[in-house]
Design a protein around this motif. Structure first.
Motif, PDB file in Angstrom:
ATOM      1  N   LEU A  16      89.518  62.887 -79.394  1.00 18.33           N
ATOM      2  CA  LEU A  16      88.368  62.039 -78.710  1.00 18.33           C
ATOM      3  C   LEU A  16      88.996  61.149 -77.969  1.00 18.33           C
ATOM      4  N   VAL A  17      90.013  60.331 -78.378  1.00 16.31           N
ATOM      5  CA  VAL A  17      90.796  59.551 -77.230  1.00 16.31           C
ATOM      6  C   VAL A  17      91.197  60.138 -76.082  1.00 16.31           C
ATOM      7  N   GLY A  18      91.709  61.409 -76.201  1.00 14.33           N
ATOM      8  CA  GLY A  18      92.180  62.038 -74.984  1.00 14.33           C
ATOM      9  C   GLY A  18      90.976  62.300 -73.951  1.00 14.33           C
ATOM     10  N   LEU A  19      89.776  62.474 -74.652  1.00 15.69           N
ATOM     11  CA  LEU A  19      88.514  63.134 -73.870  1.00 15.69           C
ATOM     12  C   LEU A  19      88.150  62.021 -73.188  1.00 15.69           C
ATOM     13  N   VAL A  20      88.125  60.749 -73.890  1.00 17.08           N
ATOM     14  CA  VAL A  20      87.496  59.377 -73.300  1.00 17.08           C
ATOM     15  C   VAL A  20      88.389  59.035 -71.887  1.00 17.08           C
ATOM     16  N   VAL A  21      89.781  59.220 -72.347  1.00 15.74           N
ATOM     17  CA  VAL A  21      90.390  58.764 -71.280  1.00 15.74           C
ATOM     18  C   VAL A  21      90.167  59.707 -69.870  1.00 15.74           C
ATOM     19  N   GLN A  52      81.253  43.359 -57.649  1.00 10.77           N
ATOM     20  CA  GLN A  52      82.000  42.136 -58.395  1.00 10.77           C
ATOM     21  C   GLN A  52      81.024  42.354 -59.702  1.00 10.77           C
ATOM     22  N   MET A  53      79.839  42.380 -59.889  1.00  8.42           N
ATOM     23  CA  MET A  53      78.871  42.229 -60.819  1.00  8.42           C
ATOM     24  C   MET A  53      79.400  43.167 -62.111  1.00  8.42           C
ATOM     25  N   HIS A  54      79.652  44.361 -61.708  1.00  8.64           N
ATOM     26  CA  HIS A  54      79.953  45.567 -62.675  1.00  8.64           C
ATOM     27  C   HIS A  54      81.347  46.113 -62.682  1.00  8.64           C
ATOM     28  N   GLY A  55      82.295  45.119 -62.183  1.00  8.60           N
ATOM     29  CA  GLY A  55      83.596  45.324 -62.235  1.00  8.60           C
ATOM     30  C   GLY A  55      84.300  46.544 -61.518  1.00  8.60           C
ATOM     31  N   PHE A  56      83.626  47.096 -60.471  1.00  7.64           N
ATOM     32  CA  PHE A  56      84.303  47.924 -59.801  1.00  7.64           C
ATOM     33  C   PHE A  56      85.222  47.463 -58.630  1.00  7.64           C
ATOM     34  N   LEU A  60      91.471  50.593 -61.146  1.00  2.00           N
ATOM     35  CA  LEU A  60      91.124  51.567 -62.470  1.00  2.00           C
ATOM     36  C   LEU A  60      91.728  51.123 -63.723  1.00  2.00           C
ATOM     37  N   VAL A  61      92.856  50.927 -63.789  1.00  2.00           N
ATOM     38  CA  VAL A  61      93.761  50.690 -65.041  1.00  2.00           C
ATOM     39  C   VAL A  61      93.069  49.296 -65.581  1.00  2.00           C
ATOM     40  N   TYR A  67      87.115  48.578 -70.746  1.00  3.40           N
ATOM     41  CA  TYR A  67      86.356  49.386 -71.202  1.00  3.40           C
ATOM     42  C   TYR A  67      86.950  49.692 -72.738  1.00  3.40           C
ATOM     43  N   VAL A  68      88.112  50.164 -73.015  1.00  2.00           N
ATOM     44  CA  VAL A  68      88.688  50.083 -74.306  1.00  2.00           C
ATOM     45  C   VAL A  68      88.356  48.896 -75.087  1.00  2.00           C
TER      46      VAL A  68
END
Length: 304
Positions: A16-21, A52-56, A60-61, A67-68
């Protein structure tokens, strides 16, 4: 049994962790959501404010780390499209898919087991040939083609059934019927093959020699021992339907996980996409666990 369940849980957790990443970073490759959620004539300031509001704007890191951190607190983020918690949106869709899967697999399992067992009792007979013929056609027919043909015939031409939606019991007939055909063909073939092996065994021949009635030989003496390979196929097909039935739900406009996944990918609603993956993976894990428990109940060698 506890040790076995623990090992399965750990293995599923790692997967599951690998899939989420993987899904997190691949989903970002689909493009910038700003292009979809803001008008074409939006100013640079509006676009920058949205990102900026949504953190885009962050690397990515950094986005993944955030998110984690939220995920550990069971916060799956907000849906960009519906402006509410992503998990709330996913669970609503999952309830529809769950009901669709339960209804379909209940009908499939009952029909395939009965027809497959009866077909195996007289191999090569008229009933066996008819059952085998239609089951092979059903197992080979693509879902999207069946869905389109069903809509053309029963909705467009005959006007018997609605094309989409969930407003009444009539709306469920076409999705359930289309989803029924493929797993029915596959499970029937497995039941038939397994029952042929069981019915040729010595204890079944002894039961026949003692004058045991045919229904008891098929459904009591034979079927229980023939069910082990059947359970695996039933579980796989149930997991496939529970996982979304993407094509069928999309064609019929059924508000389940499959349609939600497609819509969220097209609209780059990243939080919902990841929440769908999470729920689907957990559902598959639980389904596999139930299969293992059913094996243990049916086979004393596993239980003891």
């Amino acid at each position: 049994m506890k040790s076995f369940i623990g090992k399965r849980a750990i293995a599923s957790g790692v997967s599951l962790v690998g899939l989420v990443v993987l899904v997190f970073f691949l989903s970002r490759l689909t493009g910038d959501p700003t292009d979809l959620y803001l008008p074409l004539d939006a100013s640079v300031e509006m676009r920058e404010q949205f990102r900026q509001m949504h953190g885009f704007n962050d690397p990515l890191v950094v986005q993944f780390g955030r998110y984690v951190a939220d995920l550990v607190q069971l916060d799956f983020g907000q849906s960009l499209r519906q402006a509410r918690p992503a998990m709330e949106v996913v669970l609503e869709a999952f309830s529809w898919t769950l009901w669709l899967a339960l209804i379909t697999m209940s009908c499939v399992t009952a029909a395939a087991i009965v027809i497959g067992a009866l077909a195996a009792f007289r191999v090569g007979g008229v009933f066996d040939r008819i059952a085998t013929f239609f089951s092979l056609i059903g197992a080979s027919a693509p879902d999207f083609w069946l869905a389109i043909v069903a809509i053309v015939i029963f909705a467009v031409n005959l006007h018997w059934l609605p094309t989409s939606g969930t407003g009444s019991a009539l709306h469920w007939i076409l999705p359930v019927s289309v989803l029924f055909i493929r797993p029915f063909g596959l499970i029937l073939q497995v039941v038939r093959g397994s029952m042929i092996n069981v019915l040729s065994s010595a204890y079944v021949k002894t039961a026949r020699a003692k004058g045991v009635r045919t229904p008891r030989i098929i459904f009591v003496h034979g079927l229980r021992n023939a069910m082990l390979p059947v359970i695996t196929v039933i579980g796989d097909q149930a997991a496939a339907i529970l996982n979304g039935a993407v094509v069928v739900e999309t064609v019929f406009g059924f508000p389940g996980l499959g349609k939600l996944m497609i819509d969220s990918i097209l609209l780059r609603d990243f939080a919902v996409v990841l929440a769908v993956i999470m729920v689907s993976a957990l559902a598959i894990f639980l389904m596999n666990l139930l299969i293992d428990l059913a094996y243990a109940l049916l086979d004393p060698r596993i239980r003891y």
